[in-house]
Write a protein that holds these residues in place. Structure first.
Motif, PDB file in Angstrom:
ATOM      1  N   UNK A   1      43.819  37.372  51.466  1.00  0.00           N
ATOM      2  CA  UNK A   1      42.657  37.233  50.589  1.00  0.00           C
ATOM      3  C   UNK A   1      43.059  37.462  49.139  1.00  0.00           C
ATOM      4  N   UNK A   2      42.491  36.669  48.255  1.00  0.00           N
ATOM      5  CA  UNK A   2      42.608  36.881  46.816  1.00  0.00           C
ATOM      6  C   UNK A   2      41.205  36.948  46.236  1.00  0.00           C
ATOM      7  N   UNK A   3      40.968  37.922  45.361  1.00  0.00           N
ATOM      8  CA  UNK A   3      39.693  38.052  44.667  1.00  0.00           C
ATOM      9  C   UNK A   3      39.866  37.670  43.199  1.00  0.00           C
ATOM     10  N   UNK A   4      38.876  36.969  42.655  1.00  0.00           N
ATOM     11  CA  UNK A   4      38.861  36.732  41.217  1.00  0.00           C
ATOM     12  C   UNK A   4      37.775  37.589  40.591  1.00  0.00           C
ATOM     13  N   UNK A   5      38.075  38.066  39.380  1.00  0.00           N
ATOM     14  CA  UNK A   5      37.114  38.868  38.619  1.00  0.00           C
ATOM     15  C   UNK A   5      36.554  40.029  39.419  1.00  0.00           C
ATOM     16  N   UNK A   6      37.464  40.755  40.069  1.00  0.00           N
ATOM     17  CA  UNK A   6      37.034  41.930  40.822  1.00  0.00           C
ATOM     18  C   UNK A   6      38.236  42.834  41.073  1.00  0.00           C
ATOM     19  N   UNK A   7      38.110  44.094  40.702  1.00  0.00           N
ATOM     20  CA  UNK A   7      39.135  45.069  41.017  1.00  0.00           C
ATOM     21  C   UNK A   7      38.935  45.533  42.452  1.00  0.00           C
ATOM     22  N   UNK A   8      40.028  45.662  43.204  1.00  0.00           N
ATOM     23  CA  UNK A   8      39.907  46.013  44.628  1.00  0.00           C
ATOM     24  C   UNK A   8      40.583  47.344  44.953  1.00  0.00           C
ATOM     25  N   UNK A   9      40.984  48.072  43.933  1.00  0.00           N
ATOM     26  CA  UNK A   9      41.637  49.353  44.191  1.00  0.00           C
ATOM     27  C   UNK A   9      42.948  49.176  44.921  1.00  0.00           C
ATOM     28  N   UNK A  10      43.137  49.939  45.994  1.00  0.00           N
ATOM     29  CA  UNK A  10      44.401  49.872  46.733  1.00  0.00           C
ATOM     30  C   UNK A  10      44.311  48.957  47.961  1.00  0.00           C
ATOM     31  N   UNK A  11      43.295  48.128  48.038  1.00  0.00           N
ATOM     32  CA  UNK A  11      43.191  47.195  49.156  1.00  0.00           C
ATOM     33  C   UNK A  11      44.285  46.128  49.056  1.00  0.00           C
TER      34      UNK A  11
END
Length: 333
Positions: free
Chosen positions: A146-156
């Motif tokens: 998975x890749x997220x745009x415009x979102x911090x995901x912490x240590x995921x």
């Protein structure tokens, strides 16, 4: 194609070549056969019948789908088609295809869509996901990159590519302060938007550094939101308004026309995103330009890295830049 007009199958090829179905399967999948004469007959029959392989079925047998799922919060928002354009340009250069779904700004629906896509896609790109961190934390169990745009995901273990909205907001506030504005309003975005959080952070920092006063209200992401919420800021005496995005700014401009308040002599307006229509509004909109297509390209680069190497790329932040047009000016005396 068979005479009946139906799609040619390996059964049709076997019948014409007078060989077994298993022999046809071996030849068409590039596996060796004992008799090259039979292999030649199979290839000739396939050509004569216009055989085209079923790529979906072939990929399924190989344990891949060649499909990349993309979840978007609102396809009606002009920001996201530009992200998809950059993404599609890169994906189409290879063997993958895109499957795009719209969550309708609904965090629960978004989570359900990801779970559904995980079973049929090689990887997933979440565009500006609205789901809370607790929901994001459940996604690694799906076992799909998975890749997220415009979102911090912490240590995921996700790739992330964002735009430095805080810097863009600081540029906008500095521009207005330089013009002489001391009372600035913010038409904020959805409460679930990570980008809105960054913009509020930049707004607060810039206001403190530059000594300006800020009023804000949670509007949303549509023109209707900007139109409805603008009066709340006008009642607080602001001389300039920054909108969460250009759509919200367009709604604010429409409300100002109804109120016969000239822009920018009575109120300065700044947007975010720099959608194509922004340059052609009356007046042309000062806005923070975001590299939308590049965001899509970098999202695919991060996901492709995971698919090829299994390695999660480092978080990437793209720059934002202020574009000054004619919707901002010095405040009236």
């Amino acid at each position: 194609m068979t005479r009946s007009g139906k799609r040619t199958t390996i059964v049709d090829i076997a019948r014409q070549a007078e060989v077994s179905i298993s022999t046809v399967s071996r030849v068409l999948n590039g596996r060796p056969v004992a008799d090259e004469v039979l292999a030649t007959r199979v290839r000739k029959a396939a050509t004569e019948l216009g055989y085209r392989p079923n790529m979906v079925a072939r990929d399924f047998r190989r344990g891949v789908t060649s499909t990349i799922g993309v979840v978007v919060p609102d396809l009606a928002n002009p920001f996201f088609p530009h992200v998809l354009k950059g993404l599609a340009e890169e994906v189409s250069a290879g063997d993958h295809r895109l499957l795009v779904v719209d969550s309708g700004e609904d965090a629960d629906q978004e989570l359900q869509l990801v779970a559904q896509l995980a079973g049929s896609c090689d990887g997933i790109i979440l565009c500006s996901p609205r789901m809370p961190q607790s929901s994001l934390a459940t996604l690694p169990a799906l076992g799909v990159p998975i890749v997220c745009t415009n979102r911090s995901v912490g240590d995921l273990p996700f790739g992330t590519v964002g735009i430095d909205s805080a810097s863009g907001m600081r540029q906008a506030v500095a521009h207005l302060a330089q013009l002489g504005h001391q009372q600035i309003g913010y038409l904020g975005g959805p409460g679930t938007s990570w980008s809105d959080g960054l913009r509020r952070e930049g707004l607060s920092t810039a206001a403190a550094d530059l000594g300006v006063s800020v009023s804000s209200t949670e509007a949303g992401s549509t023109s209707d939101d900007g139109h409805a919420k603008l009066p709340e800021l006008l009642d607080q005496g602001v001389t300039a308004v920054i909108a969460f995005n250009d759509l919200v700014a367009i709604g604010a401009l429409a409300r100002l026309r109804e109120l016969e308040m000239d822009v920018p002599s009575r109120l300065s307006v700044v947007g975010f995103d720099d959608i194509p229509v922004a340059a052609f509004l009356g007046p042309p909109l000062t806005t923070v330009s975001l590299p939308k297509e590049e965001l899509g390209r970098r999202a695919w680069a991060g996901l492709h890295q995971q698919l090829e190497t299994g390695q999660v790329p480092q978080e990437e932040l793209l720059p934002a830049s202020l574009v000054v047009r004619h919707s901002t000016a010095a405040p009236a005396d």
